[in-house]
Design a protein around this motif. Structure first.
Motif, PDB file in Angstrom:
ATOM      1  N   GLY A 128       0.818  -1.209   0.000  1.00 56.37           N
ATOM      2  CA  GLY A 128       0.000   0.000   0.000  1.00 56.37           C
ATOM      3  C   GLY A 128       0.850   1.256   0.000  1.00 56.37           C
ATOM      4  N   ILE A 150      -5.544   6.485  -1.308  1.00 56.55           N
ATOM      5  CA  ILE A 150      -6.195   5.458  -0.505  1.00 56.55           C
ATOM      6  C   ILE A 150      -6.768   4.358  -1.391  1.00 56.55           C
ATOM      7  CG2 ILE A 150      -8.154   5.008   1.020  1.00 56.55           C
ATOM      8  CD1 ILE A 150      -7.663   7.755   2.257  1.00 56.55           C
ATOM      9  N   LEU A 151      -7.468   4.752  -2.441  1.00 56.30           N
ATOM     10  CA  LEU A 151      -8.090   3.759  -3.324  1.00 56.30           C
ATOM     11  C   LEU A 151      -7.046   2.925  -4.062  1.00 56.30           C
ATOM     12  CD1 LEU A 151     -11.018   5.876  -4.808  1.00 56.30           C
ATOM     13  CD2 LEU A 151     -11.147   4.070  -3.085  1.00 56.30           C
ATOM     14  N   GLY A 154      -5.403   0.505  -1.695  1.00 52.59           N
ATOM     15  CA  GLY A 154      -6.285  -0.639  -1.459  1.00 52.59           C
ATOM     16  C   GLY A 154      -6.291  -1.601  -2.626  1.00 52.59           C
ATOM     17  N   MET A 286      -5.156  -0.101   2.261  1.00 55.27           N
ATOM     18  CA  MET A 286      -5.681   1.222   2.573  1.00 55.27           C
ATOM     19  C   MET A 286      -5.114   1.750   3.880  1.00 55.27           C
ATOM     20  SD  MET A 286      -9.661   0.604   1.504  1.00 55.27           S
ATOM     21  CE  MET A 286     -10.217   2.188   2.121  1.00 55.27           C
ATOM     22  N   ARG A 290      -3.074   5.162   4.106  1.00 55.94           N
ATOM     23  CA  ARG A 290      -3.584   6.147   5.043  1.00 55.94           C
ATOM     24  C   ARG A 290      -2.461   6.738   5.854  1.00 55.94           C
ATOM     25  NH1 ARG A 290      -3.242   7.163   9.549  1.00 55.94           N
ATOM     26  NH2 ARG A 290      -2.063   5.262   9.853  1.00 55.94           N
TER      27      ARG A 290
END
Length: 298
Positions: A128, A150-151, A154, A286, A290
Motif C-alpha cells: 500500500g 487510498i483507493l 487498497g 488502505m 492512510r
C-alpha cells in the motif's frame, strides 16, 4: 528499587496525593511500596463499571501529581511518561501511530474468520505504501490526491492478497506458506521501486521523490488525529455490520466455522475464501496508504 532508575520524588508525591485524596487506600500503597518484591506485567480483567471507576481514581491521582512536579529538569525518558498522559498532542500521536493496526487487525480478522491462516495482510500493508507513493508523486488534479492514494493503495493490497488466494483455489497450496514467502517478495519489490524508479537522487539517504500534498485533514486540532483514523473506524463498523447482517457475512461465518459443512450445504467455499482474502488485502493496503497520506510531508 524504584530510586535506582526513576525519580523517587515522583513516588513520594504520589503517596502524598493518595493520602490526601484517598486516605483509605494509603495503607495499601505503603504496604506495596515497602515490600521486597515487584509485580511485572500486571493485567487486569474487569467489568466496564469497575474499569471506569478505576480510571477515574487513577487519573485523578495523576492529574494532582502532575501539578506538583516540575519535569523541566527531567531527561527525555522520564518526561515521556508525563508527555504521553497529559499533553493532547502526544496522546494524539499515540493514537495516530497505532491506527494502522486497526486496518491490519481487521484484515486478519476477516481472513481468520473465513477459516484461513494467511499472513498476507503484512504484504498488502507494505505494498500500500508503494501504491500511495506512486499517486502522491504523480501529477493528479488537485483535491483528489488523498482519495486516489487510498483507493490505489487498497487496489494494490487486494492484488497482492489475490496471489495466495489464487494458489489456494487452483492447486490447494497452503496459504500460510505462500503468504509468508510472498510477503518478502512484496517488501523487496517496494524497496526496489523506491531505490531505482522513485528515488530522490539529490538526497544522501534513501528517500522517494517529493510528494504532492496528500495529507488528510486533521479532525482534532493540536493533534495528528486525522480523517484516516475516522475512515478506519467507519470501515470497522461497516465490516462488523456486514459480518452479522448480510448474506455474505453469514456465508463467511459458516465457512469459517466448518468449511466441509458449508460445502455440503451448497456454498461456494473456495470463492468465499478468495473474496475474504482479497477484501482483507484491500483494507490492509488502505491502512498503509492512510499512513502515507496522513504523515509524510513534501
Amino acid at each position: 528499587g524504584f530510586s535506582d532508575n526513576h525519580n523517587v520524588r515522583d513516588l513520594d508525591v504520589t503517596g502524598e496525593v493518595i493520602r490526601e485524596k484517598y486516605p483509605e487506600d494509603y495503607p495499601l500503597f505503603e504496604k506495596l511500596v515497602h515490600e521486597n518484591h515487584t509485580y511485572f506485567g500486571n493485567i487486569c480483567v474487569m467489568k466496564k463499571p469497575l474499569f471506569d471507576a478505576y480510571c477515574a481514581w487513577l487519573f485523578d491521582i495523576f492529574a494532582e501529581v502532575r501539578k506538583r512536579i516540575n519535569i523541566d529538569s527531567y531527561d527525555s525518558y522520564h518526561k515521556l511518561f508525563y508527555w504521553a498522559i497529559y499533553l493532547p498532542a502526544k496522546i494524539g500521536n499515540i493514537i495516530e501511530a497505532a491506527a494502522p493496526l486497526m486496518f491490519t487487525a481487521l484484515a486478519v480478522i476477516i481472513i481468520f474468520g473465513s477459516g484461513q491462516f494467511s499472513m498476507i495482510a503484512e504484504g498488502s500493508f507494505f505494498i500500500g505504501t508503494t501504491g500511495a507513493m506512486v499517486v502522491a508523486i504523480a501529477v493528479a488534479p488537485a483535491g483528489i490526491h488523498s482519495a486516489a492514494a487510498i483507493l490505489f493503495g487498497g487496489l494494490c493490497g487486494a492484488a497482492v492478497a489475490m496471489v495466495p488466494a489464487f494458489l489456494k483455489m487452483k492447486w490447494n497450496v497452503s496459504e500460510l506458506v505462500t503468504s509468508i514467502m510472498f510477503n518478502y517478495v512484496v517488501q523487496f519489490f517496494a524497496i526496489y521501486m523506491v531505490s531505482y524508479h522513485f528515488r530522490e537522487v539529490s538526497s544522501s539517504s534513501l528517500a522517494s521523490l517529493e510528494f504532492s500534498d496528500t495529507r488528510l485533514p486533521v479532525v482534532l486540532e493540536g493533534t495528528r488525529i486525522h480523517a484516516g483514523i475516522v475512515l478506519g473506524i467507519v470501515i470497522c463498523v461497516l465490516d462488523g455490520s456486514s459480518y452479522y447482517r448480510t448474506s455474505y457475512g453469514t456465508k463467511l461465518r459458516i465457512t469459517g466455522d466448518n468449511a466441509l459443512f458449508a460445502k455440503y450445504t451448497g456454498l461456494k467455499v473456495t470463492g468465499i475464501m478468495v473474496a475474504a482474502q482479497v477484501l482483507a488485502g484491500a483494507i490492509a493496503g488502505m491502512g498503509r496508504c492512510r499512513r502515507t497520506s496522513g504523515n509524510v510531508q513534501p
